[in-house]
Design a protein around this motif. Structure first.
Motif, PDB file in Angstrom:
ATOM      1  N   PHE A  79       0.849  -1.191   0.000  1.00 52.29           N
ATOM      2  CA  PHE A  79       0.000   0.000   0.000  1.00 52.29           C
ATOM      3  C   PHE A  79       0.883   1.239   0.000  1.00 52.29           C
ATOM      4  O   PHE A  79       2.046   1.196   0.409  1.00 52.29           O
ATOM      5  N   HIS A  80       0.317   2.346  -0.425  1.00 49.56           N
ATOM      6  CA  HIS A  80       0.995   3.631  -0.239  1.00 49.56           C
ATOM      7  C   HIS A  80       0.821   4.065   1.209  1.00 49.56           C
ATOM      8  O   HIS A  80      -0.132   3.672   1.887  1.00 49.56           O
ATOM      9  N   HIS A  81       1.756   4.888   1.701  1.00 50.51           N
ATOM     10  CA  HIS A  81       1.529   5.564   2.986  1.00 50.51           C
ATOM     11  C   HIS A  81       1.934   7.018   2.840  1.00 50.51           C
ATOM     12  O   HIS A  81       2.598   7.404   1.868  1.00 50.51           O
ATOM     13  N   ASP A  82       1.515   7.846   3.790  1.00 47.55           N
ATOM     14  CA  ASP A  82       1.595   9.291   3.589  1.00 47.55           C
ATOM     15  C   ASP A  82       2.971   9.905   3.836  1.00 47.55           C
ATOM     16  O   ASP A  82       3.127  11.126   3.730  1.00 47.55           O
ATOM     17  N   ARG A  83       4.000   9.093   4.152  1.00 44.15           N
ATOM     18  CA  ARG A  83       5.344   9.647   4.323  1.00 44.15           C
ATOM     19  C   ARG A  83       6.275   9.258   3.174  1.00 44.15           C
ATOM     20  O   ARG A  83       7.372   9.804   3.035  1.00 44.15           O
TER      21      ARG A  83
END
Length: 401
Positions: A79-83
């Motif tokens: 998944f993508h993450h916000d950092r």
């Protein structure tokens, strides 16, 4: 039995003996100082082989880690993450590059660089499948995986681990003539440490890195700079290659990128090079995780100001002046290095590097030996001038007997 003796005895009984630590058991640390289980304080003049460039327990880094710990620590790259995007963007900008491939340890990053170079060689340069060659330097240290020790010249690191990975050619460090002779159409990369750390902080001859850069361009070969120890402020520049105005095709980073908090490493290059990868062809469960990215982002922010590089340059000049005064008296044969990084060759009649390290430990200073009678000095960049002088004074006293 003391607390130190008990802890060491337990470690000796229940852990593999792949290291030979100094007989000190650290319980806490702050800045450039460590405290052992018995309350004795030691000046850290090794900084985790440059993993602790910003000191122990750096408040900015600890706060960044704590804040991220409360949010999310791991997603995997499923998944993508916000950092993640910000980390890759900012690190690419710091390096003057375009793309980042995050990993965890330095050895993983070197393995990634090797795989990248080979894939680039086959897909872009057109090297025949199975023939890619990477040129490396004698006395190198790039890690301890099976592939990496296959091109090591250190018998201790290499012995009894064969069969070894083919595809590497070793040439003398600092020898441009030997380097040029080794380059062929099937050469995909030259992999070098701009300063060889484990070998004793060996600085190449002036013009060597620039010469390698010219040769690799002329032969359509990637120049990979392993800046795992030398990079991120240690030598007084963001990267050691900068001392010769050289920009490689690929940086291999680690150690200080994790701020002494978590393992963080990365390969940084152009889209033309790292763009050879497609989903599923390379990866790591923990590579580029949110916690690593949060800490790495704070490291990048600290380096962007230039203050740590300036500090390493100024204190490094002072360190080398002081160490240089020890040469010629019979105890110290040679001092090498750049910035807050030095290799000190002790006259064998005075003692081995290990013996000198143990004597310094008794006086409250922690360093580490390498290759017989050499000791390495690499304090955190946050060390004060007064503490640095005190550490050198302890070395002077040890050498005086």
């Amino acid at each position: 039995m003391s607390a130190t003796e008990s802890a060491i005895a337990s470690a000796e009984a229940h852990s593999a003996h792949n290291y030979h630590p100094l007989p000190v058991v650290v319980a806490s640390a702050e800045g450039a100082w460590m405290t052992d289980v018995e309350g004795r304080r030691f000046l850290d003049m090794l900084a985790g082989y440059s993993a602790l460039n910003f000191g122990h327990g750096n408040r900015r880094l600890i706060d960044a880690a704590k804040a991220q710990l409360e949010r999310v620590t791991l997603t995997s790259r499923a998944f993508h993450h916000d950092r993640f995007a910000e980390f890759c963007t900012r690190l690419a900008e710091l390096c003057g590059m375009e793309m980042v491939l995050p990993m965890n340890t330095g050895a993983e990053a070197v393995e990634t660089a090797v795989k990248t170079a080979r894939k680039w060689g086959y897909q872009v340069k057109g090297v025949p499948e199975g023939t890619a060659k990477i040129v490396v330097a004698a006395n190198n240290f790039h890690g301890r995986t099976t592939t990496i020790i296959s091109f090591s010249t250190d018998a201790e690191a290499r012995a009894d681990y064969g069969p070894y990975t083919p595809g590497f050619e070793i040439v003398p460090y600092g020898d441009l003539t030997a380097m040029e002779s080794a380059l062929t159409h099937n050469t995909v990369a030259v992999l070098l440490e701009p300063i060889q750390g484990e070998a004793g902080v060996l600085v190449p001859p002036p013009g060597y890195l620039a010469g390698v850069r010219e040769l690799t361009r002329a032969h359509d070969v990637l120049f990979i700079a392993d800046e795992i120890q030398s990079g991120l402020g240690r030598t007084g520049k963001t990267f050691a290659c900068e001392h010769e105005g050289v920009v490689p095709d690929m940086y291999v980073l680690g150690k200080a990128l994790g701020g002494g908090v978590v393992p963080v490493s990365a390969v940084v290059s152009s889209e033309a090079v790292l763009g050879v990868f497609r989903p599923g062809e390379h990866g790591s469960t923990f590579g580029g995780n949110p916690l690593a990215c949060a800490v790495g982002l704070e490291v990048i922010a600290m380096l962007e100001t230039g203050e740590f590089q300036e500090r390493a340059a100024e204190l490094g000049d002072h360190l080398h002046r002081e160490l240089g005064m020890l040469v010629g008296g019979g105890a110290v044969e040679t001092v090498r290095g750049r910035g807050l990084w030095a290799g000190v060759d002790i006259n064998p009649s005075i003692g081995t590097g290990r013996e000198i390290s143990e004597r310094l430990m008794e006086r409250g200073v922690l360093v580490k030996d390498t290759h017989g009678s050499t000791i390495r000095i690499a304090p955190p960049l946050v060390i004060s001038k007064e503490d640095l002088d005190w550490g050198v004074a302890q070395l002077r006293a040890v050498l005086a007997g």
